[in-house]
Scaffold this motif. Structure first.
Motif, mmCIF file in Angstrom:
data_model
loop_
_atom_site.group_PDB
_atom_site.id
_atom_site.type_symbol
_atom_site.label_atom_id
_atom_site.label_comp_id
_atom_site.label_asym_id
_atom_site.label_seq_id
_atom_site.Cartn_x
_atom_site.Cartn_y
_atom_site.Cartn_z
ATOM 1 N N VAL A 262 99.893 33.966 -10.804
ATOM 2 C CA VAL A 262 100.044 32.507 -10.775
ATOM 3 C C VAL A 262 98.694 31.816 -10.655
ATOM 4 N N ASP A 263 98.403 30.917 -11.607
ATOM 5 C CA ASP A 263 97.254 30.012 -11.525
ATOM 6 C C ASP A 263 95.937 30.706 -11.207
ATOM 7 N N ARG A 264 95.672 31.804 -11.883
ATOM 8 C CA ARG A 264 94.347 32.412 -11.729
ATOM 9 C C ARG A 264 93.301 31.435 -12.250
ATOM 10 N N PRO A 265 92.206 31.237 -11.514
ATOM 11 C CA PRO A 265 91.188 30.279 -11.957
ATOM 12 C C PRO A 265 90.716 30.513 -13.391
ATOM 13 N N ALA A 266 90.558 31.777 -13.793
ATOM 14 C CA ALA A 266 90.103 32.070 -15.153
ATOM 15 C C ALA A 266 91.118 31.601 -16.188
ATOM 16 N N ALA A 267 92.409 31.763 -15.887
ATOM 17 C CA ALA A 267 93.448 31.327 -16.822
ATOM 18 C C ALA A 267 93.497 29.809 -16.915
ATOM 19 N N LEU A 268 93.393 29.129 -15.784
ATOM 20 C CA LEU A 268 93.383 27.665 -15.784
ATOM 21 C C LEU A 268 92.202 27.131 -16.593
ATOM 22 N N LYS A 269 91.051 27.760 -16.427
ATOM 23 C CA LYS A 269 89.864 27.322 -17.159
ATOM 24 C C LYS A 269 90.020 27.582 -18.649
ATOM 25 N N HIS A 270 90.545 28.749 -18.989
ATOM 26 C CA HIS A 270 90.705 29.110 -20.394
ATOM 27 C C HIS A 270 91.628 28.143 -21.125
ATOM 28 N N LEU A 271 92.662 27.682 -20.441
ATOM 29 C CA LEU A 271 93.634 26.776 -21.054
ATOM 30 C C LEU A 271 93.324 25.313 -20.755
ATOM 31 N N ASP A 272 92.168 25.074 -20.124
ATOM 32 C CA ASP A 272 91.705 23.712 -19.841
ATOM 33 C C ASP A 272 92.723 22.921 -19.035
ATOM 34 N N ILE A 273 93.232 23.544 -17.969
ATOM 35 C CA ILE A 273 94.164 22.883 -17.057
ATOM 36 C C ILE A 273 93.466 22.708 -15.719
ATOM 37 N N GLY A 274 93.252 21.473 -15.343
ATOM 38 C CA GLY A 274 92.453 21.173 -14.163
ATOM 39 C C GLY A 274 93.236 21.125 -12.872
ATOM 40 N N GLU A 275 93.961 22.188 -12.565
ATOM 41 C CA GLU A 275 94.716 22.267 -11.317
ATOM 42 C C GLU A 275 94.067 23.289 -10.400
ATOM 43 N N LYS A 276 94.201 23.085 -9.112
ATOM 44 C CA LYS A 276 93.660 24.016 -8.138
ATOM 45 C C LYS A 276 94.675 24.220 -7.021
ATOM 46 N N LEU A 277 94.892 25.462 -6.674
ATOM 47 C CA LEU A 277 95.748 25.810 -5.551
ATOM 48 C C LEU A 277 95.000 26.760 -4.639
ATOM 49 N N SER A 278 95.316 26.717 -3.368
ATOM 50 C CA SER A 278 94.710 27.661 -2.439
ATOM 51 C C SER A 278 95.291 29.047 -2.694
ATOM 52 N N ASP A 279 94.592 30.065 -2.220
ATOM 53 C CA ASP A 279 95.100 31.431 -2.366
ATOM 54 C C ASP A 279 96.462 31.579 -1.693
ATOM 55 N N ALA A 280 96.635 30.932 -0.545
ATOM 56 C CA ALA A 280 97.910 31.021 0.166
ATOM 57 C C ALA A 280 99.037 30.404 -0.659
ATOM 58 N N ASP A 281 98.769 29.267 -1.297
ATOM 59 C CA ASP A 281 99.788 28.628 -2.129
ATOM 60 C C ASP A 281 100.124 29.484 -3.342
ATOM 61 N N ARG A 282 99.103 30.076 -3.957
ATOM 62 C CA ARG A 282 99.355 30.911 -5.131
ATOM 63 C C ARG A 282 100.187 32.139 -4.750
ATOM 64 N N LYS A 283 99.865 32.753 -3.623
ATOM 65 C CA LYS A 283 100.622 33.916 -3.184
ATOM 66 C C LYS A 283 102.049 33.532 -2.809
ATOM 67 N N GLY A 284 102.208 32.374 -2.169
ATOM 68 C CA GLY A 284 103.545 31.916 -1.816
ATOM 69 C C GLY A 284 104.383 31.613 -3.044
ATOM 70 N N THR A 285 103.750 31.007 -4.045
ATOM 71 C CA THR A 285 104.438 30.710 -5.299
ATOM 72 C C THR A 285 104.916 31.989 -5.962
ATOM 73 N N ARG A 286 104.027 32.949 -6.059
ATOM 74 C CA ARG A 286 104.367 34.201 -6.726
ATOM 75 C C ARG A 286 105.494 34.925 -5.998
ATOM 76 N N LYS A 287 105.435 34.945 -4.679
ATOM 77 C CA LYS A 287 106.464 35.637 -3.911
ATOM 78 C C LYS A 287 107.826 35.006 -4.135
ATOM 79 N N HIS A 288 107.869 33.681 -4.107
ATOM 80 C CA HIS A 288 109.140 32.997 -4.323
ATOM 81 C C HIS A 288 109.634 33.218 -5.756
#
Length: 246
Positions: free
Chosen positions: A119-145
């Motif tokens: 979920v929302d790896r910084p490299a993927a966001l940059k590659h697709l030019d999507i300017g979103e940022k999530l904390s590591d905790a939020d990304r891990k929580g998103t993936r788990k859910h």
């Protein structure tokens, strides 16, 4: 199992609550560790049927996971959509084979384990030019859910499968038929992709939309639907196949 979130009041808490709420197919909020679950058995290897085709004299190609990419783009909607985020889900491990007959019908099988989704790896966001940022905790929580029983249910539906049939594999834009099995549901789609044959490779590139509800997945929403994940998501793919000899 519904997503857990706390009521939020005031702009700061509201923004934090919505950030925690709106993520791909589920909530960003971190959750207490769940009990370990026994992993489902892996499906039969794809090498068996394609090795038989290679022995029969057909040109067989293997999907190059290191050079291939699949991204799933998820957006938000509703009156409070400005408080939400777009998200990029990246497939971490692809496997597949294709039996290619130049100028004639070709079939390919591509699949990936649901647990390989990131979920929302910084490299993927940059590659697709999507300017979103999530904390590591939020990304891990998103993936788990997302992998949990209430969404993708990776325990019972551990694989996503694509079966691709192409009538003509000459380079350029071509129609194809795809059968997608996701979350225990299988549906067929008519798509258009771009084929190329650089340096003995065989590449398939394109994008297409699907609706989560068609596959039995209910898009996540909060605050009586004022902020929710769009039912329609976009899948972008760049698949690279290389010659394979069993």
């Amino acid at each position: 199992m519904p997503a857990r979130h706390r009521p939020a009041f005031g702009d700061t808490l509201l923004r934090g609550g919505l950030t925690a709420g709106l993520c791909l197919l589920g909530a960003c909020a971190s959750h207490p560790p769940s009990q370990p679950q026994k992993a489902a058995a892996a499906p039969p290897p794809l090498t068996v049927p394609y090795a038989a085709q290679a022995r029969a004299g057909k040109s067989v190609y293997r999907l190059d996971n290191a050079e291939s990419s699949v991204w799933i783009l998820v957006d938000k909607e509703g009156p409070l959509a400005s408080f939400g985020h777009r998200h990029v889900i990246e497939v971490g491990h692809l496997e597949g084979f294709a039996s290619v007959s130049p100028g004639a019908a070709t079939r390919a099988d591509v699949r990936f384990p649901v647990t390989s989704l990131e979920v929302d790896r910084p490299a993927a966001l940059k590659h697709l030019d999507i300017g979103e940022k999530l904390s590591d905790a939020d990304r891990k929580g998103t993936r788990k859910h997302m992998l949990g029983e209430s969404v993708l249910d990776a325990k019972h539906y551990p694989w996503v499968n694509f079966r691709i049939d192409i009538a003509d594999t000459r380079a350029g834009s071509v129609p194809l038929k795809a059968a997608i099995r996701l979350h225990g549901e299988q549906h067929s789609l008519s798509l258009t992709a771009v084929l190329a044959h650089p340096a003995r490779q065989w590449t398939v590139t394109g994008s297409f939309p699907i609706k989560q509800t068609r596959f039995g997945i209910t898009p996540y929403s909060i605050m009586l639907g004022a902020l929710r994940v769009k039912d329609q998501i976009e899948i972008r793919y760049d698949l690279v196949f290389v010659p394979w000899n069993p």
